[in-house]
Design an enzyme around this catalytic site. Structure first.
Site, mmCIF file in Angstrom:
data_model
loop_
_atom_site.group_PDB
_atom_site.id
_atom_site.type_symbol
_atom_site.label_atom_id
_atom_site.label_comp_id
_atom_site.label_asym_id
_atom_site.label_seq_id
_atom_site.Cartn_x
_atom_site.Cartn_y
_atom_site.Cartn_z
ATOM 1 N N HIS A 121 0.772 -1.280 -0.128
ATOM 2 C CA HIS A 121 0.039 0.043 -0.036
ATOM 3 C C HIS A 121 0.857 1.238 -0.060
ATOM 4 O O HIS A 121 1.940 1.415 0.637
ATOM 5 C CB HIS A 121 -0.954 -0.043 1.282
ATOM 6 C CG HIS A 121 -0.163 0.175 2.568
ATOM 7 N ND1 HIS A 121 0.072 1.056 3.160
ATOM 8 C CD2 HIS A 121 0.013 -1.244 3.536
ATOM 9 C CE1 HIS A 121 0.840 0.642 4.358
ATOM 10 N NE2 HIS A 121 0.566 -0.775 4.540
ATOM 11 N N ASP A 122 0.456 2.228 -0.699
ATOM 12 C CA ASP A 122 0.937 3.506 -0.753
ATOM 13 C C ASP A 122 2.458 3.608 -1.506
ATOM 14 O O ASP A 122 2.965 4.791 -1.411
ATOM 15 C CB ASP A 122 0.952 4.229 0.445
ATOM 16 C CG ASP A 122 -0.472 4.301 1.091
ATOM 17 O OD1 ASP A 122 -1.483 4.991 0.669
ATOM 18 O OD2 ASP A 122 -0.516 3.574 2.137
ATOM 19 N N GLY A 139 4.895 -1.041 2.718
ATOM 20 C CA GLY A 139 4.175 0.274 2.559
ATOM 21 C C GLY A 139 5.012 1.309 2.565
ATOM 22 O O GLY A 139 5.911 1.649 2.961
#
Length: 262
Positions: A121-122, A139
């Site tokens: 994520h991200d 992340g």
């Protein structure tokens, strides 16, 4: 024309441009958008708010747009955005962003992503990146343009890999890797300059020499980081050709919140 195999499950709300191919047993969710000429292989699952650009090749069993592997995720409408002309090989997993960051996981253009790569994520990835088999980004990792990440490498949360850097096989990346450098190992160590990559990308002899000098100032003269930055910045005063490369290094070093590989 768009070609969807009879066994594929494509939500009626998904947006598929002309020339998209969806292979057998693939699953495409309602919030997915796929650009012209992209080919999705058998048994792929593309879900979430995922936008994919043109002329990508996504091989079998990839999972794109699943919810983050983050216990804080509470169903927020976050995204995965993939650019154009990427090759995404078998069993890759790319997750949506989270509300704790910008809410978008992003992959740019012309990247070569080998099998079993995980992009959490991200993460923010640029262009012309190569990630070898089983490389894993935790992340919020940022990967610059023309970076090579060796197989079985793990990158810790929030680390940054600078443009043109090369990460060797099986490395443990727990510090930012400055542009142009070659690193590997556990603990991570800087081995030199990515001269092979720079030559392949057409760097002039003068630019290569400036990169080598930056490496020397950072790693071979016992300088503090601030001293090295000042000396690197001075290189641009002597040669306008290298100004952009010097500025790239200076910006990177100036924003190294977690320290650099040294």
């Amino acid at each position: 024309m768009t070609q969807i195999h009879a066994t594929a499950v494509v939500d009626a709300r998904a947006q598929l441009d002309a020339g998209v191919e969806i292979g057998p047993y693939a699953v495409i969710g309602p919030h997915v958008r796929i650009g012209a000429g992209t080919r999705v292989g058998p048994h792929c699952v593309i879900e979430g708010r995922t936008t994919i650009g043109r002329d990508n090749r996504i091989f079998q069993f990839a999972s794109l747009g699943a919810i983050p592997q983050d216990k804080k995720y509470a169903g927020e409408p976050t995204e995965l955005v993939i650019g154009d002309r990427n090759t995404i090989r078998e069993f890759c997993t790319f997750n949506l962003g989270t509300a704790q960051d910008a809410g978008v996981t992003r992959l740019g253009d012309d990247n070569w992503i080998m099998a079993y790569v995980h992009i959490a994520h991200d993460c923010q990835l640029g262009n012309q990146i190569t990630m070898a088999n089983n490389a894993t980004l935790a992340g919020h990792v940022v990967v610059g343009d023309w970076v090579t990440v060796g197989g079985l490498t793990g990158v810790l949360q929030r680390m940054r890999l600078g443009d043109h850097a090369m990460i060797g096989f099986g490395s443990h990346v727990n510090k930012d890797v400055p542009p142009f450098m070659v690193v590997d190992g556990h603990p991570l160590a800087v081995r030199g300059v990515n001269l092979v990559g720079l030559k392949r990308r057409g760097f002039s002899v003068g630019r290569q020499a400036a990169v080598r000098e930056m490496h020397k100032l950072l790693y071979r003269q016992g300088r503090t980081l601030d001293e090295a930055r000042a000396a690197i910045a001075a290189l641009a005063a002597d040669d306008a050709e290298v100004a952009a490369d010097v500025a790239l290094m200076d910006r990177f070093l100036g924003s190294a919140a977690y320290g650099i590989a040294r």
